[in-house]
Design a protein around this motif. Sequence first.
Motif, mmCIF file in Angstrom:
data_model
loop_
_atom_site.group_PDB
_atom_site.id
_atom_site.type_symbol
_atom_site.label_atom_id
_atom_site.label_comp_id
_atom_site.label_asym_id
_atom_site.label_seq_id
_atom_site.Cartn_x
_atom_site.Cartn_y
_atom_site.Cartn_z
ATOM 1 N N MET A 1 -7.387 -12.670 -0.857
ATOM 2 C CA MET A 1 -6.021 -13.184 -1.001
ATOM 3 C C MET A 1 -5.815 -14.383 -0.068
ATOM 4 O O MET A 1 -6.059 -14.274 1.127
ATOM 5 C CB MET A 1 -5.057 -12.067 -0.620
ATOM 6 N N ARG A 3 -7.506 -16.664 0.680
ATOM 7 C CA ARG A 3 -8.582 -16.948 1.618
ATOM 8 C C ARG A 3 -8.953 -18.416 1.609
ATOM 9 O O ARG A 3 -9.381 -18.943 2.622
ATOM 10 C CB ARG A 3 -9.779 -16.057 1.356
ATOM 11 N N GLY A 121 -6.011 -10.676 7.266
ATOM 12 C CA GLY A 121 -5.510 -9.434 7.849
ATOM 13 C C GLY A 121 -5.316 -9.492 9.347
ATOM 14 O O GLY A 121 -5.854 -8.698 10.093
ATOM 15 N N THR A 128 0.646 -7.941 4.583
ATOM 16 C CA THR A 128 -0.034 -7.015 5.509
ATOM 17 C C THR A 128 1.003 -6.211 6.297
ATOM 18 O O THR A 128 0.879 -4.994 6.462
ATOM 19 C CB THR A 128 -0.924 -7.799 6.500
ATOM 20 N N VAL A 148 -8.348 -0.349 -0.099
ATOM 21 C CA VAL A 148 -8.967 -1.211 -1.120
ATOM 22 C C VAL A 148 -8.766 -2.678 -0.752
ATOM 23 O O VAL A 148 -7.622 -3.141 -0.674
ATOM 24 C CB VAL A 148 -8.316 -0.934 -2.495
ATOM 25 N N GLY A 149 -9.840 -3.416 -0.530
ATOM 26 C CA GLY A 149 -9.717 -4.824 -0.121
ATOM 27 C C GLY A 149 -9.317 -4.869 1.345
ATOM 28 O O GLY A 149 -8.245 -5.309 1.713
ATOM 29 N N THR A 150 -10.234 -4.412 2.193
ATOM 30 C CA THR A 150 -9.860 -4.135 3.592
ATOM 31 C C THR A 150 -9.730 -5.389 4.448
ATOM 32 O O THR A 150 -9.065 -5.375 5.471
ATOM 33 C CB THR A 150 -10.856 -3.132 4.206
ATOM 34 N N GLY A 151 -10.368 -6.509 4.039
ATOM 35 C CA GLY A 151 -10.261 -7.745 4.836
ATOM 36 C C GLY A 151 -10.751 -7.487 6.254
ATOM 37 O O GLY A 151 -11.890 -7.064 6.472
ATOM 38 N N ILE A 154 -7.694 -4.029 9.014
ATOM 39 C CA ILE A 154 -6.466 -3.727 9.770
ATOM 40 C C ILE A 154 -5.756 -2.458 9.282
ATOM 41 O O ILE A 154 -5.328 -1.643 10.097
ATOM 42 C CB ILE A 154 -5.514 -4.951 9.758
ATOM 43 N N ASP A 171 -14.543 -3.832 0.440
ATOM 44 C CA ASP A 171 -14.102 -5.177 0.064
ATOM 45 C C ASP A 171 -15.227 -5.783 -0.761
ATOM 46 O O ASP A 171 -16.405 -5.487 -0.543
ATOM 47 C CB ASP A 171 -13.839 -6.018 1.324
ATOM 48 N N THR A 172 -14.854 -6.624 -1.716
ATOM 49 C CA THR A 172 -15.877 -7.291 -2.522
ATOM 50 C C THR A 172 -16.485 -8.479 -1.765
ATOM 51 O O THR A 172 -17.519 -9.003 -2.174
ATOM 52 C CB THR A 172 -15.265 -7.793 -3.845
ATOM 53 N N ASP A 173 -15.867 -8.893 -0.669
ATOM 54 C CA ASP A 173 -16.306 -10.075 0.074
ATOM 55 C C ASP A 173 -17.147 -9.653 1.290
ATOM 56 O O ASP A 173 -16.636 -9.010 2.209
ATOM 57 C CB ASP A 173 -15.057 -10.845 0.535
ATOM 58 N N ALA A 176 -15.758 -10.389 4.763
ATOM 59 C CA ALA A 176 -14.709 -9.473 5.220
ATOM 60 C C ALA A 176 -15.344 -8.219 5.826
ATOM 61 O O ALA A 176 -14.900 -7.720 6.869
ATOM 62 C CB ALA A 176 -13.802 -9.092 4.057
ATOM 63 N N SER A 197 -16.726 -2.400 -5.050
ATOM 64 C CA SER A 197 -15.419 -2.188 -5.669
ATOM 65 C C SER A 197 -15.153 -0.698 -5.822
ATOM 66 O O SER A 197 -15.980 0.141 -5.453
ATOM 67 C CB SER A 197 -15.362 -2.893 -7.012
ATOM 68 N N ASN A 213 -3.674 -3.918 -0.573
ATOM 69 C CA ASN A 213 -2.895 -5.149 -0.407
ATOM 70 C C ASN A 213 -3.641 -6.241 -1.171
ATOM 71 O O ASN A 213 -4.499 -6.925 -0.620
ATOM 72 C CB ASN A 213 -2.760 -5.488 1.086
ATOM 73 N N GLU A 218 -5.580 -9.032 -9.052
ATOM 74 C CA GLU A 218 -6.716 -8.310 -8.468
ATOM 75 C C GLU A 218 -6.484 -6.799 -8.557
ATOM 76 O O GLU A 218 -7.402 -6.014 -8.737
ATOM 77 C CB GLU A 218 -6.883 -8.681 -6.979
#
Length: 283
Positions: A1, A3, A121, A128, A148-151, A154, A171-173, A176, A197, A213, A218
């Motif tokens: 998000m 990013r 995050g 957030t 989901v999508g922890t970045g 946090i 996270d898919t990244d 992150a 995922s 978040n 997404e």
Amino acid sequence: MHRQARRNAFVVFRIAAPPVELERLVAELSSLGTLGVEEREAELLAYFSADFADPAGVLALEDASRHISVSGPAPVEDADWEHEWRRGLLPRQIAGLWIRPSWCASAGEPELVIDPQQAFGSGEHASTRLALELLLATLRPGETLLDVGTGSGILALAALRRGASRAVAFDTDPIALVNAAENRARNGLPLALYCGSVEALARTARFDVSVANLLLHELLPCLPALAARTRRALVLSGQLELERARLAAALPESEWACVREATEIQSGETWCARLLIHRDARQ
Ligand code: SAH
């Protein structure tokens, strides 16, 4: 998000003003969504993400009768930004928990040390903060959590700090994930992390509370899989108010009831978060 913005697209406005005006200007810039203000002699440098919605709002601070002049927006080099952004970040209290960058002194307990670096995050984004508020309000001691999508990690780390018995975050990244693992070590919390995922979770895996978040586009594809693995509470953040109807239609109301909503305006956009409770968990 966002990013792309966090990685390199930032702009700066220069505001020259007499010292007596500076405090008010910092407050105005803050309400316009600045990511950080640097005070120089008779000048403020105000940083914004480049996709910031309201440059006209900053330019409107110009006022010849008060000797205030505004110039910008000018693009900011990555290296400058990283430096200035770090200087601009301060400990922030959200839902009774202090979120502190490691380079700042402690402001109080309980706290989490989060160096967001390039992952999203830091607590500087409304979505957030809203997610944290709803998550910590609903979480009961001993519950399990899925993030989901922890970045930066946090949300999951905050849940563990506040008594969750177990937390899984992904996270898919990959960038992150590295950052989340560093933050896990900083706080000495037992967070389980993976890159991937929601489909990578066992079909039978269940969590008391799940938090996501994510932007609406997404979130929607993974929402059914996420809801199926959640026993009691879903905390959804990262959507805009104008997307509320599309989100409400995505889950059957007979199963998931929205019991609380929270909103915050940032850079001219209204961010929404909601807490949904499963039918079987309601009295
Ligand atoms: N949870 C943090 C970060 C939110 S930013 C906070 O609240 O501040 C959203 C994160 O979700 C990004 O790191 C992005 O890489 C990740 N993401 C986006 N879509 C995803 C998906 N389908 N599954 C897992 N992670 C996803």
